[in-house]
Design a protein around this motif. Structure first.
Motif, short mmCIF file in Angstrom:
data_model
loop_
_atom_site.label_atom_id
_atom_site.label_comp_id
_atom_site.label_asym_id
_atom_site.label_seq_id
_atom_site.Cartn_x
_atom_site.Cartn_y
_atom_site.Cartn_z
N LEU A 95 0.83 -1.20 0.00
CA LEU A 95 0.00 0.00 0.00
C LEU A 95 0.87 1.25 0.00
N ALA A 96 1.94 1.21 0.80
CA ALA A 96 2.78 2.40 0.96
C ALA A 96 4.25 2.01 1.09
N VAL A 97 5.10 2.91 0.64
CA VAL A 97 6.54 2.82 0.87
C VAL A 97 6.96 4.07 1.63
N VAL A 98 7.63 3.85 2.75
CA VAL A 98 8.13 4.96 3.58
C VAL A 98 9.65 4.91 3.56
N ASP A 99 10.27 5.98 3.08
CA ASP A 99 11.72 6.06 3.08
C ASP A 99 12.17 6.71 4.39
N ALA A 100 12.68 5.87 5.30
CA ALA A 100 13.17 6.35 6.60
C ALA A 100 14.64 6.02 6.77
N ILE A 101 15.37 6.04 5.65
CA ILE A 101 16.81 5.76 5.69
C ILE A 101 17.55 6.90 6.41
N ILE A 102 16.98 8.09 6.37
CA ILE A 102 17.56 9.30 7.00
C ILE A 102 18.95 9.57 6.44
N ALA A 103 19.05 9.52 5.12
CA ALA A 103 20.33 9.76 4.44
C ALA A 103 20.52 11.23 4.09
N LYS A 104 19.52 12.07 4.37
CA LYS A 104 19.52 13.50 4.03
C LYS A 104 19.44 13.71 2.52
N LYS A 105 19.21 12.63 1.79
CA LYS A 105 19.00 12.71 0.34
C LYS A 105 18.21 11.47 -0.08
N ASN A 106 17.60 11.56 -1.25
CA ASN A 106 16.80 10.44 -1.75
C ASN A 106 17.73 9.42 -2.41
N LEU A 107 17.67 8.19 -1.92
CA LEU A 107 18.52 7.12 -2.45
C LEU A 107 17.76 6.20 -3.41
N GLY A 108 16.69 6.71 -3.99
CA GLY A 108 16.02 5.93 -5.02
C GLY A 108 14.53 5.75 -4.85
N THR A 109 13.94 6.25 -3.78
CA THR A 109 12.50 6.12 -3.60
C THR A 109 11.77 7.01 -4.60
N ASN A 110 10.72 6.48 -5.22
CA ASN A 110 9.95 7.27 -6.18
C ASN A 110 8.47 6.90 -6.10
N ARG A 111 7.63 7.71 -6.69
CA ARG A 111 6.18 7.58 -6.56
C ARG A 111 5.62 6.37 -7.30
N ASP A 112 6.42 5.74 -8.15
CA ASP A 112 5.96 4.55 -8.86
C ASP A 112 6.04 3.29 -7.99
N MET A 113 6.65 3.38 -6.83
CA MET A 113 6.87 2.20 -5.99
C MET A 113 5.60 1.68 -5.34
N ALA A 114 4.65 2.58 -5.06
CA ALA A 114 3.44 2.19 -4.34
C ALA A 114 2.37 3.26 -4.51
#
Length: 265
Positions: A95-114
């Motif tokens: 249903l959802a993907v939550v990026d909580a890597i806390i890398a201070k930058k996006n490491l590949g999460t995008n709106r097509d994932m879920a």
């Protein structure tokens, strides 16, 4: 469709996972093969090393494949799966993907994932690379759901506790393998040698409780945060989810519930 994938399994991601799990969602955590979590007693990523970990009554178990993931979910536990890039997401179809890597930058999460995507902290823009962003900076806006725009930029300055900021943080003074001399929850005094990285000893800058310490034996780079000291001196804080993690978890839950209602998911 009730599965939620969280990228990252550190203490903030764990606070999110805990709140979602307690709200009835099936939570799956994806992490790297050698997690660098500091607050390991309250980080589901620790299951990568210990095979399983329980945080405030919720158990996470390391899974080897997608079959394991669903078996662990059926046991009412949280599966932790080694998948730094999130390749398995397309098979899970959450249903959802939550990026909580806390890398201070996006490491590949995008709106097509879920159907729903949420980024925690700086590095994401709501409506562009994710649907929503949740503020991670301590202060008035901590946990706020951002429906348009970005989180506050990273300043590199740790949040203040009892007047201490950077002094709370234990950083590697050299590159090399970590050897620890104290355990999480121990009381330390200013000047105590907390650990050794490479050939350099790292000392406590303030007294308090060792709230977090990176796993011994990991190889780290100079300057990396490898531990933290809580000057409040309350041992229980080292073994429970933080106020910050709970606030962020509340923001993520709010965002998911909002978009479910808005989109009729």
């Amino acid at each position: 469709m009730n599965n939620i994938v969280i990228r990252g399994g550190g203490d903030l991601a764990t606070g999110i996972a805990y709140r979602l799990f307690k709200s009835g969602y099936k939570v799956i955590i994806l992490d790297r093969d050698k997690p660098l979590a500091i607050r390991r007693t309250v980080a589901f990523s620790e299951a990568v090393y210990s095979k399983e970990i329980t945080v405030e009554g919720v158990k996470a178990i390391l899974g080897r494949d997608i079959g394991d993931i669903y078996e662990i979910l059926d046991r009412n536990c949280i599966p932790v799966y080694i998948d730094e890039k999130g390749d398995i997401i397309k098979n899970i179809r959450p249903l959802a993907v939550v990026d909580a890597i806390i890398a201070k930058k996006n490491l590949g999460t995008n709106r097509d994932m879920a159907p729903i995507t949420i980024g925690v902290g700086p590095g994401f823009e709501a409506g562009v690379d994710v649907d929503l962003v949740v503020e991670s900076k301590r202060g008035h806006y901590l946990g706020k759901v951002i429906y348009n725009g970005k989180a506050i930029e990273n300043t590199g300055i740790p949040g203040e506790t009892m007047g201490y900021k950077e002094e709370r943080i234990i950083r590697a003074l050299d590159s090399g393998v970590v050897e620890t001399f104290f355990s999480i929850g121990d009381t330390v005094e200013k000047g105590d040698i907390i650990c050794k990285v490479g050939n350099v000893h790292v000392k406590a800058q303030i007294p308090g409780i060792l709230r977090g310490m990176i796993k011994e034996g990991l190889e780290v780079s100079k300057g990396l945060k490898i531990g933290d000291i809580d000057p409040r001196g309350i041992k229980d804080y080292a073994f429970t989810i933080s106020d910050k993690a709970r606030a962020i978890g509340g923001g993520v839950l709010e965002g998911i519930q909002y978009l479910k209602m808005e989109r009729g998911i």
